[in-house]
Design a protein around this motif. Structure first.
Motif, mmCIF file in Angstrom:
data_model
loop_
_atom_site.group_PDB
_atom_site.id
_atom_site.type_symbol
_atom_site.label_atom_id
_atom_site.label_comp_id
_atom_site.label_asym_id
_atom_site.label_seq_id
_atom_site.Cartn_x
_atom_site.Cartn_y
_atom_site.Cartn_z
ATOM 1 N N ASN A 7 -10.300 6.612 7.198
ATOM 2 C CA ASN A 7 -8.933 6.675 7.161
ATOM 3 C C ASN A 7 -7.874 6.456 6.218
ATOM 4 O O ASN A 7 -6.858 7.156 6.036
ATOM 5 C CB ASN A 7 -8.566 5.654 8.468
ATOM 6 C CG ASN A 7 -9.339 5.873 9.818
ATOM 7 O OD1 ASN A 7 -9.734 7.004 10.101
ATOM 8 N ND2 ASN A 7 -9.727 4.906 10.563
ATOM 9 N N ASP A 8 -8.465 5.521 5.590
ATOM 10 C CA ASP A 8 -7.410 5.315 4.222
ATOM 11 C C ASP A 8 -8.178 4.682 3.076
ATOM 12 O O ASP A 8 -9.442 4.256 3.257
ATOM 13 C CB ASP A 8 -6.349 4.114 4.768
ATOM 14 C CG ASP A 8 -4.821 4.250 3.882
ATOM 15 O OD1 ASP A 8 -5.031 4.844 2.997
ATOM 16 O OD2 ASP A 8 -4.058 3.714 4.614
ATOM 17 N N THR A 12 0.645 4.485 -2.825
ATOM 18 C CA THR A 12 0.093 5.801 -2.269
ATOM 19 C C THR A 12 1.023 6.851 -2.614
ATOM 20 O O THR A 12 1.055 7.915 -2.540
ATOM 21 C CB THR A 12 -0.310 5.742 -0.817
ATOM 22 O OG1 THR A 12 0.915 5.358 -0.056
ATOM 23 C CG2 THR A 12 -1.644 4.920 -0.632
ATOM 24 N N TYR A 45 -7.338 1.516 0.198
ATOM 25 C CA TYR A 45 -6.759 0.376 -0.139
ATOM 26 C C TYR A 45 -6.493 0.318 -1.398
ATOM 27 O O TYR A 45 -7.244 -0.602 -2.172
ATOM 28 C CB TYR A 45 -7.245 -0.844 0.617
ATOM 29 C CG TYR A 45 -7.214 -0.685 2.006
ATOM 30 C CD1 TYR A 45 -6.178 -0.908 3.033
ATOM 31 C CD2 TYR A 45 -8.615 -0.238 2.877
ATOM 32 C CE1 TYR A 45 -6.326 -0.608 4.219
ATOM 33 C CE2 TYR A 45 -8.582 -0.198 4.083
ATOM 34 C CZ TYR A 45 -7.506 -0.495 4.735
ATOM 35 O OH TYR A 45 -7.379 -0.298 6.528
ATOM 36 N N TRP A 46 -5.757 1.203 -1.969
ATOM 37 C CA TRP A 46 -5.828 1.052 -3.544
ATOM 38 C C TRP A 46 -5.216 -0.187 -4.173
ATOM 39 O O TRP A 46 -5.866 -0.432 -5.177
ATOM 40 C CB TRP A 46 -4.864 2.423 -4.067
ATOM 41 C CG TRP A 46 -5.301 3.647 -3.855
ATOM 42 C CD1 TRP A 46 -4.767 4.791 -2.835
ATOM 43 C CD2 TRP A 46 -6.494 4.205 -4.461
ATOM 44 N NE1 TRP A 46 -5.762 5.691 -2.930
ATOM 45 C CE2 TRP A 46 -6.530 5.439 -4.045
ATOM 46 C CE3 TRP A 46 -7.369 3.923 -5.617
ATOM 47 C CZ2 TRP A 46 -7.618 6.468 -4.414
ATOM 48 C CZ3 TRP A 46 -8.284 4.821 -6.040
ATOM 49 C CH2 TRP A 46 -8.349 6.117 -5.301
ATOM 50 N N LEU A 79 0.812 -1.159 -0.106
ATOM 51 C CA LEU A 79 -0.122 -0.008 -0.034
ATOM 52 C C LEU A 79 0.892 1.167 0.069
ATOM 53 O O LEU A 79 0.350 2.281 -0.755
ATOM 54 C CB LEU A 79 -0.898 0.024 1.164
ATOM 55 C CG LEU A 79 -1.761 1.115 1.295
ATOM 56 C CD1 LEU A 79 -2.761 1.249 0.099
ATOM 57 C CD2 LEU A 79 -2.554 1.152 2.556
ATOM 58 N N GLN A 80 2.024 1.284 0.735
ATOM 59 C CA GLN A 80 2.826 2.567 0.909
ATOM 60 C C GLN A 80 3.447 2.904 -0.636
ATOM 61 O O GLN A 80 3.541 4.066 -0.854
ATOM 62 C CB GLN A 80 3.960 2.385 1.725
ATOM 63 C CG GLN A 80 4.968 1.250 1.572
ATOM 64 C CD GLN A 80 4.438 -0.164 2.233
ATOM 65 O OE1 GLN A 80 3.289 -0.168 2.637
ATOM 66 N NE2 GLN A 80 5.280 -0.986 2.342
#
Length: 292
Positions: A253-254, A54, A256-257, A50-51
Protein backbone atom coordinates in the motif's frame (compact mmCIF):
# COMPACT_ATOMS: atom_id res chain seq x y z
CA UNK A 1 66.11 42.80 8.75
CA UNK A 2 63.64 43.56 5.92
CA UNK A 3 65.64 41.36 3.58
CA UNK A 4 65.48 38.48 6.05
CA UNK A 5 61.72 38.94 6.44
CA UNK A 6 61.23 38.91 2.68
CA UNK A 7 63.44 35.85 2.41
CA UNK A 8 61.33 34.08 5.05
CA UNK A 9 58.16 34.85 3.14
CA UNK A 10 59.59 33.71 -0.18
CA UNK A 11 57.92 30.64 -1.62
CA UNK A 12 59.92 27.44 -1.54
CA UNK A 13 61.02 26.25 -4.99
CA UNK A 14 59.41 22.87 -4.22
CA UNK A 15 56.05 24.37 -3.25
CA UNK A 16 53.25 23.98 -5.81
CA UNK A 17 52.09 27.12 -7.66
CA UNK A 18 49.11 29.08 -6.41
CA UNK A 19 46.93 27.95 -9.34
CA UNK A 20 47.49 24.31 -8.40
CA UNK A 21 46.59 24.95 -4.76
CA UNK A 22 43.33 26.69 -5.68
CA UNK A 23 42.46 23.98 -8.18
CA UNK A 24 43.07 21.36 -5.53
CA UNK A 25 40.85 23.22 -3.05
CA UNK A 26 38.03 23.54 -5.58
CA UNK A 27 38.20 19.86 -6.51
CA UNK A 28 38.29 18.76 -2.86
CA UNK A 29 35.35 21.03 -2.05
CA UNK A 30 33.37 19.59 -4.96
CA UNK A 31 34.15 16.00 -3.93
CA UNK A 32 33.21 16.76 -0.32
CA UNK A 33 29.88 18.25 -1.38
CA UNK A 34 29.28 15.31 -3.71
CA UNK A 35 29.89 12.86 -0.86
CA UNK A 36 27.86 14.73 1.77
CA UNK A 37 24.86 15.52 -0.43
CA UNK A 38 23.30 12.02 -0.16
CA UNK A 39 23.87 12.09 3.60
CA UNK A 40 22.05 15.41 3.87
CA UNK A 41 19.15 14.05 1.81
CA UNK A 42 18.92 11.00 4.08
CA UNK A 43 19.03 13.06 7.28
CA UNK A 44 16.54 15.67 6.06
CA UNK A 45 14.15 13.02 4.70
CA UNK A 46 14.30 11.07 7.96
CA UNK A 47 13.15 14.18 9.85
CA UNK A 48 10.14 14.87 7.60
CA UNK A 49 6.58 13.54 7.83
CA UNK A 50 5.71 10.94 5.21
CA UNK A 51 3.54 13.31 3.16
CA UNK A 52 6.44 15.74 2.83
CA UNK A 53 8.84 13.03 1.68
CA UNK A 54 6.46 11.63 -0.95
CA UNK A 55 5.64 15.13 -2.24
CA UNK A 56 7.88 17.62 -3.98
CA UNK A 57 11.38 17.52 -2.57
CA UNK A 58 12.37 20.47 -0.41
CA UNK A 59 15.95 21.12 0.58
CA UNK A 60 14.83 22.73 3.84
CA UNK A 61 12.10 20.73 5.64
CA UNK A 62 8.95 22.71 6.34
CA UNK A 63 8.25 20.51 9.36
CA UNK A 64 10.79 18.60 11.44
CA UNK A 65 9.81 15.51 13.41
CA UNK A 66 11.74 12.70 15.08
CA UNK A 67 8.74 10.38 14.98
CA UNK A 68 10.24 8.18 12.19
CA UNK A 69 13.11 7.21 14.50
CA UNK A 70 10.58 5.75 16.96
CA UNK A 71 8.30 4.20 14.34
CA UNK A 72 11.08 2.20 12.67
CA UNK A 73 11.13 -0.23 15.62
CA UNK A 74 7.38 -0.94 15.34
CA UNK A 75 6.86 -1.07 11.57
CA UNK A 76 9.30 -3.99 11.23
CA UNK A 77 11.11 -6.04 13.92
CA UNK A 78 14.25 -3.97 13.44
CA UNK A 79 15.73 -4.91 16.82
CA UNK A 80 15.51 -8.61 15.91
CA UNK A 81 17.15 -7.97 12.53
CA UNK A 82 19.80 -5.90 14.27
CA UNK A 83 20.63 -8.76 16.61
CA UNK A 84 20.80 -11.23 13.71
CA UNK A 85 23.21 -8.99 11.82
CA UNK A 86 25.33 -8.46 14.92
CA UNK A 87 25.59 -12.20 15.62
CA UNK A 88 26.30 -13.14 12.00
CA UNK A 89 28.78 -10.34 11.30
CA UNK A 90 30.54 -10.75 14.65
CA UNK A 91 30.88 -14.53 14.36
CA UNK A 92 32.03 -14.31 10.73
CA UNK A 93 34.64 -11.71 11.71
CA UNK A 94 36.00 -13.70 14.65
CA UNK A 95 36.23 -16.94 12.66
CA UNK A 96 37.72 -15.23 9.62
CA UNK A 97 40.41 -13.44 11.62
CA UNK A 98 41.25 -16.50 13.73
CA UNK A 99 41.64 -18.84 10.76
CA UNK A 100 43.47 -16.17 8.75
CA UNK A 101 46.02 -15.56 11.51
CA UNK A 102 47.01 -19.23 11.73
CA UNK A 103 46.99 -19.73 7.95
CA UNK A 104 48.95 -16.57 7.18
CA UNK A 105 51.51 -17.35 9.90
CA UNK A 106 52.09 -20.83 8.49
CA UNK A 107 52.51 -19.54 4.94
CA UNK A 108 54.74 -16.66 6.03
CA UNK A 109 57.06 -18.58 8.36
CA UNK A 110 57.26 -22.12 7.00
CA UNK A 111 58.14 -23.83 3.74
CA UNK A 112 55.93 -26.68 2.60
CA UNK A 113 54.92 -28.37 -0.62
CA UNK A 114 52.12 -26.54 -2.41
CA UNK A 115 52.75 -23.24 -0.68
CA UNK A 116 52.74 -21.20 -3.88
CA UNK A 117 49.70 -23.06 -5.20
CA UNK A 118 47.85 -22.32 -1.97
CA UNK A 119 48.58 -18.57 -2.07
CA UNK A 120 47.67 -18.30 -5.75
CA UNK A 121 44.44 -20.21 -5.17
CA UNK A 122 43.51 -17.99 -2.23
CA UNK A 123 44.11 -14.86 -4.27
CA UNK A 124 42.37 -16.19 -7.39
CA UNK A 125 39.10 -16.68 -5.52
CA UNK A 126 38.74 -12.91 -5.41
CA UNK A 127 38.47 -12.74 -9.20
CA UNK A 128 35.06 -14.41 -9.35
CA UNK A 129 31.84 -12.50 -8.61
CA UNK A 130 29.91 -13.66 -5.59
CA UNK A 131 26.78 -14.50 -7.55
CA UNK A 132 28.60 -17.48 -9.10
CA UNK A 133 28.69 -19.14 -5.67
CA UNK A 134 25.04 -18.49 -4.83
CA UNK A 135 23.47 -21.55 -6.46
CA UNK A 136 26.29 -24.00 -5.51
CA UNK A 137 26.16 -22.94 -1.85
CA UNK A 138 22.39 -23.14 -1.85
CA UNK A 139 22.46 -26.71 -3.22
CA UNK A 140 25.23 -27.73 -0.81
CA UNK A 141 23.34 -26.43 2.22
CA UNK A 142 20.07 -28.04 1.15
CA UNK A 143 21.75 -31.42 0.48
CA UNK A 144 23.60 -31.31 3.80
CA UNK A 145 20.32 -30.60 5.58
CA UNK A 146 18.54 -33.45 3.81
CA UNK A 147 21.29 -36.00 4.42
CA UNK A 148 22.48 -35.10 7.92
CA UNK A 149 19.65 -33.08 9.43
CA UNK A 150 21.96 -30.12 10.05
CA UNK A 151 19.93 -27.08 9.00
CA UNK A 152 22.37 -24.75 7.28
CA UNK A 153 19.88 -23.21 4.88
CA UNK A 154 17.84 -20.52 6.63
CA UNK A 155 20.10 -20.50 9.69
CA UNK A 156 22.63 -18.08 11.09
CA UNK A 157 25.33 -20.76 10.94
CA UNK A 158 24.86 -21.24 7.22
CA UNK A 159 25.05 -17.50 6.63
CA UNK A 160 28.23 -17.29 8.70
CA UNK A 161 29.84 -20.02 6.60
CA UNK A 162 28.72 -18.19 3.46
CA UNK A 163 30.39 -14.97 4.53
CA UNK A 164 33.58 -16.85 5.37
CA UNK A 165 33.88 -17.77 1.69
CA UNK A 166 34.17 -14.02 0.93
CA UNK A 167 36.22 -12.59 3.77
CA UNK A 168 38.59 -15.47 4.56
CA UNK A 169 40.61 -15.55 1.28
CA UNK A 170 41.22 -11.80 1.35
CA UNK A 171 42.05 -11.92 5.07
CA UNK A 172 44.62 -14.68 4.56
CA UNK A 173 46.23 -12.94 1.61
CA UNK A 174 46.43 -9.60 3.41
CA UNK A 175 47.87 -11.06 6.63
CA UNK A 176 50.48 -13.03 4.68
CA UNK A 177 51.86 -9.75 3.34
CA UNK A 178 51.75 -8.17 6.78
CA UNK A 179 53.45 -11.11 8.53
CA UNK A 180 56.14 -11.10 5.85
CA UNK A 181 56.94 -7.51 6.85
CA UNK A 182 57.63 -8.59 10.46
CA UNK A 183 61.26 -9.78 10.85
CA UNK A 184 61.66 -13.49 11.50
CA UNK A 185 64.39 -12.64 14.00
CA UNK A 186 61.63 -11.81 16.49
CA UNK A 187 60.27 -15.35 16.24
CA UNK A 188 63.74 -16.84 16.64
CA UNK A 189 64.45 -14.66 19.67
CA UNK A 190 61.17 -15.76 21.27
CA UNK A 191 61.98 -19.42 20.63
CA UNK A 192 65.44 -18.98 22.15
CA UNK A 193 63.71 -17.65 25.28
CA UNK A 194 61.64 -20.83 25.50
CA UNK A 195 58.56 -20.08 23.41
CA UNK A 196 57.21 -22.62 20.97
CA UNK A 197 55.69 -21.73 17.59
CA UNK A 198 52.34 -20.82 19.18
CA UNK A 199 54.05 -18.82 21.90
CA UNK A 200 56.03 -16.86 19.32
CA UNK A 201 52.84 -16.25 17.36
CA UNK A 202 50.73 -14.95 20.23
CA UNK A 203 53.44 -13.18 22.24
CA UNK A 204 55.46 -11.60 19.44
CA UNK A 205 53.86 -11.70 16.00
CA UNK A 206 50.25 -10.97 16.88
CA UNK A 207 51.06 -7.87 19.02
CA UNK A 208 53.26 -6.56 16.21
CA UNK A 209 50.53 -7.25 13.64
CA UNK A 210 47.66 -5.49 15.45
CA UNK A 211 47.12 -2.91 12.64
CA UNK A 212 46.87 -5.62 10.01
CA UNK A 213 44.53 -7.74 12.14
CA UNK A 214 42.31 -4.73 12.81
CA UNK A 215 42.16 -3.91 9.09
CA UNK A 216 41.15 -7.50 8.32
CA UNK A 217 38.54 -7.42 11.09
CA UNK A 218 36.98 -4.22 9.78
CA UNK A 219 36.87 -5.60 6.26
CA UNK A 220 35.26 -8.89 7.35
CA UNK A 221 32.69 -7.12 9.52
CA UNK A 222 31.70 -4.60 6.85
CA UNK A 223 31.41 -7.37 4.25
CA UNK A 224 29.00 -9.34 6.42
CA UNK A 225 27.10 -6.34 7.80
CA UNK A 226 25.96 -4.86 4.48
CA UNK A 227 25.64 -7.96 2.28
CA UNK A 228 22.24 -8.32 0.58
CA UNK A 229 22.33 -10.98 -2.16
CA UNK A 230 23.15 -14.06 -0.07
CA UNK A 231 21.22 -12.80 2.95
CA UNK A 232 18.05 -12.50 0.86
CA UNK A 233 18.34 -16.14 -0.29
CA UNK A 234 19.94 -17.93 2.68
CA UNK A 235 17.68 -16.52 5.44
CA UNK A 236 14.04 -16.74 6.47
CA UNK A 237 11.78 -14.54 8.60
CA UNK A 238 13.53 -15.68 11.79
CA UNK A 239 17.15 -15.24 10.65
CA UNK A 240 16.73 -12.19 8.39
CA UNK A 241 19.44 -9.55 8.68
CA UNK A 242 19.27 -5.77 8.56
CA UNK A 243 20.28 -5.44 4.91
CA UNK A 244 17.27 -7.53 3.90
CA UNK A 245 14.95 -6.40 6.69
CA UNK A 246 14.93 -2.83 5.42
CA UNK A 247 12.73 -4.03 2.56
CA UNK A 248 9.92 -4.42 5.10
CA UNK A 249 9.29 -0.68 5.05
CA UNK A 250 7.97 -1.02 1.49
CA UNK A 251 4.48 -2.56 1.62
CA UNK A 252 1.85 -3.14 -1.04
CA UNK A 253 0.00 0.00 0.00
CA UNK A 254 2.76 2.47 0.75
CA UNK A 255 6.50 3.00 1.08
CA UNK A 256 7.64 4.60 4.34
CA UNK A 257 10.48 6.61 2.86
CA UNK A 258 11.12 8.63 5.99
CA UNK A 259 11.43 5.46 8.07
CA UNK A 260 13.70 3.86 5.47
CA UNK A 261 16.04 6.85 5.69
CA UNK A 262 15.93 6.82 9.49
CA UNK A 263 16.57 3.07 9.65
CA UNK A 264 19.44 3.36 7.16
CA UNK A 265 21.11 5.94 9.37
CA UNK A 266 20.62 3.83 12.48
CA UNK A 267 22.01 0.76 10.71
CA UNK A 268 25.10 2.72 9.60
CA UNK A 269 26.00 3.84 13.14
CA UNK A 270 27.95 0.69 14.23
CA UNK A 271 30.04 0.58 11.06
CA UNK A 272 30.77 4.32 11.01
CA UNK A 273 31.60 4.40 14.73
CA UNK A 274 33.89 1.40 14.44
CA UNK A 275 35.61 2.85 11.39
CA UNK A 276 36.26 6.17 13.14
CA UNK A 277 37.59 4.49 16.29
CA UNK A 278 39.89 2.13 14.38
CA UNK A 279 40.84 4.45 11.54
CA UNK A 280 44.50 4.80 12.49
CA UNK A 281 44.93 1.04 12.77
CA UNK A 282 43.05 0.51 9.52
CA UNK A 283 45.24 2.90 7.54
CA UNK A 284 48.43 1.42 9.03
CA UNK A 285 47.27 -2.12 8.34
CA UNK A 286 46.35 -1.43 4.72
CA UNK A 287 49.61 0.35 3.89
CA UNK A 288 52.19 -1.54 5.95
CA UNK A 289 52.57 -4.44 3.55
CA UNK A 290 53.23 -2.12 0.62
CA UNK A 291 55.67 0.16 2.44
CA UNK A 292 57.83 -2.18 4.44
Amino acid sequence: MPSKALAGKARSPLAPPASFRWTRRIILAFLTAFALLPVYVMVSSSLKPLQDVTGKFQWIPSEITVRPYFDIWDTVPLAHYFMNSLIVAGAATVLSVTIAVFSAYAVSRYRFRGKRVFTVTVLSTQMFPGILFLLPLFLIFVNIGNSTGVALYGSRGGLILTYLTFSLPFSIWMLIGYFDSIPKDLDEAAMVDGCGPFGALFRVVVPAAVPGIVAVSVYAFMTAWGEVLFASVMTNDETRTLAVGLQGYATQNDVYWNQIMAASLVVSVPVVAGFLLLQRYLVAGLTAGAVK
